[in-house]
Design a protein around this motif. Structure first.
Motif, mmCIF file in Angstrom:
data_model
loop_
_atom_site.group_PDB
_atom_site.id
_atom_site.type_symbol
_atom_site.label_atom_id
_atom_site.label_comp_id
_atom_site.label_asym_id
_atom_site.label_seq_id
_atom_site.Cartn_x
_atom_site.Cartn_y
_atom_site.Cartn_z
ATOM 1 N N ASP A 48 0.863 -1.178 0.000
ATOM 2 C CA ASP A 48 0.000 0.000 0.000
ATOM 3 C C ASP A 48 0.904 1.235 0.000
ATOM 4 N N GLN A 49 1.026 1.863 -1.172
ATOM 5 C CA GLN A 49 1.941 2.988 -1.338
ATOM 6 C C GLN A 49 1.324 4.334 -0.965
ATOM 7 N N LYS A 50 0.124 4.283 -0.371
ATOM 8 C CA LYS A 50 -0.574 5.477 0.115
ATOM 9 C C LYS A 50 -0.906 6.459 -1.016
ATOM 10 N N GLN A 51 -1.305 5.896 -2.138
ATOM 11 C CA GLN A 51 -1.788 6.747 -3.222
ATOM 12 C C GLN A 51 -3.157 7.308 -2.837
ATOM 13 N N PHE B 275 -6.777 5.406 -2.753
ATOM 14 C CA PHE B 275 -6.594 3.954 -2.838
ATOM 15 C C PHE B 275 -7.610 3.257 -1.931
ATOM 16 N N PRO B 276 -8.425 2.349 -2.476
ATOM 17 C CA PRO B 276 -9.459 1.663 -1.678
ATOM 18 C C PRO B 276 -8.851 0.562 -0.809
ATOM 19 N N GLU B 277 -8.536 0.869 0.411
ATOM 20 C CA GLU B 277 -7.769 -0.034 1.269
ATOM 21 C C GLU B 277 -8.491 -1.325 1.629
ATOM 22 N N ARG C 30 -11.344 -15.524 -0.507
ATOM 23 C CA ARG C 30 -10.672 -16.657 -1.137
ATOM 24 C C ARG C 30 -9.945 -17.532 -0.126
ATOM 25 N N GLY C 31 -9.911 -17.097 1.122
ATOM 26 C CA GLY C 31 -9.219 -17.870 2.156
ATOM 27 C C GLY C 31 -7.715 -17.879 1.986
ATOM 28 N N VAL C 32 -7.160 -16.777 1.475
ATOM 29 C CA VAL C 32 -5.729 -16.695 1.193
ATOM 30 C C VAL C 32 -5.008 -15.946 2.320
ATOM 31 N N PRO C 33 -3.953 -16.530 2.888
ATOM 32 C CA PRO C 33 -3.137 -15.769 3.847
ATOM 33 C C PRO C 33 -2.554 -14.550 3.143
ATOM 34 N N PHE C 34 -2.530 -13.408 3.821
ATOM 35 C CA PHE C 34 -2.015 -12.210 3.158
ATOM 36 C C PHE C 34 -1.360 -11.263 4.146
ATOM 37 N N HIS C 35 -0.588 -10.353 3.568
ATOM 38 C CA HIS C 35 0.084 -9.309 4.349
ATOM 39 C C HIS C 35 0.001 -8.011 3.561
ATOM 40 N N ILE C 36 -0.475 -6.944 4.196
ATOM 41 C CA ILE C 36 -0.510 -5.618 3.591
ATOM 42 C C ILE C 36 0.615 -4.795 4.189
#
Length: 310
Positions: free
Chosen positions: A87-90, A93-95, A105-111
């Motif tokens: 997240d480049q803070k544009q 941007f819809p966070e 989707r049940g996907v592990p993620f990191h923002i």
């Protein structure tokens, strides 16, 4: 009569729906086959890997994650997937879009939140290309995140057309024969970067994104810059493809079929020491005859492009 017309329309619609379903099924099989083949050909993913899938919010990275998730269920090896978004803070941007999609989707993620947008806008003068600095900042952050997450591979969503475009960019503006390899060690020496979409055509990704209704997030930093060299080169290549269908495929295939003895890189072929052997060689040079299979190309936008850059 009205009932008959309605019945005919219903039949036409049914036939159209069946045809559309057939086309999508063929597209799905082609995409999964091409990604699976690229992974196999370049040994991109191995048993026990933890693959960090870089998700930008564009059609390519969405498709890459989607296909990898499906292949993960069928693969003869075990590997993990973790989606990472920077997240480049544009502004605007819809966070919530990516987290909501990934949870569904049940996907592990990191923002990863890093305000590179402000850095780029502060350093780069208005109207100048932002891609170089933005790319360097993004790359360094993703390398660090990969180490923190324990990822063994970093997956990027570049496709066949990106790879061909990069080849011409490097030739026209860098004076070197250099493309975008399907697999490489990162410049920090700590990460292995893979491009599972290497064999996939961009038009197929457009169709797949429409079919899967990915929540596409446009980039308003670099993606909207029309003066980029990459945009110009891509337009030139697409014009070639329109006039000569199959040209992009031929260029892409050529990148994997290099005859070093017929190039000019002394580090790759010992030109200084070669001598006549007296033995016929089918792969040797035909010194004086033109290759009859090569016709003189008509003037195209490549000439105009190069003149504009002079």
């Amino acid at each position: 009569m009205a009932d008959m017309n309605t019945e005919v329309l219903d039949q036409d619609q049914t036939a159209a729906d069946k045809k559309a379903a057939l086309e999508i099924n063929k597209l799905s099989k082609r995409l999964h086959r091409q990604v699976g083949q690229a992974i196999t050909d370049f040994n991109m993913i191995e048993d026990g890997d933890k693959v960090m899938v870089c998700l930008s919010g564009g059609k390519d990275s969405f498709a890459m994650l989607d296909i990898l998730l499906n292949l993960q269920q069928r693969a003869p090896i075990k590997f993990e997937l973790i989606a990472v978004n920077l997240d480049q803070k544009q502004p605007g941007f819809p966070e919530d879009v990516l987290p909501n999609y990934l949870k569904s989707r049940g996907v592990p993620f990191h923002i990863e939140e890093q305000d590179t947008y402000s850095v780029v806008k502060r350093v780069i003068p208005e109207g100048k290309t932002t891609c170089g600095l933005c790319s360097r900042l993004r790359r360094g952050i993703l390398y660090r995140v990969a180490q923190q997450l324990g990822a063994t591979k970093i997956a990027l969503g570049h496709h066949r057309d990106d790879i061909v475009t990069t080849l011409f960019l490097n030739m026209f503006f860098g004076s070197r024969m250099k493309g975008m390899p399907p697999k490489l060690v990162s410049d920090d020496g700590k990460n292995v970067v893979i491009r599972p979409l290497a064999y996939v055509k961009e038009p197929d990704l457009v169709r797949w994104a429409e079919h899967r209704s990915f929540p596409i997030i446009p980039c308003n930093l670099c993606g909207s810059q029309e003066n980029l060299q990459r945009v110009q080169v891509k337009a030139m290549i697409n014009e070639w493809e329109r006039r000569y269908p199959g040209r992009i495929d031929n260029i892409f295939t050529a990148m994997g079929s290099i005859v070093t003895s017929h190039m000019m890189d002394k580090a790759l072929f010992p030109f200084e020491t070669i001598k006549a052997t007296g033995v016929a060689d089918a792969g040797g040079d035909i010194a004086f005859d033109d290759d009859e299979s090569c016709e003189t190309p008509a003037p195209t936008s490549v000439i105009r492009l190069m003149r504009e850059e002079d």
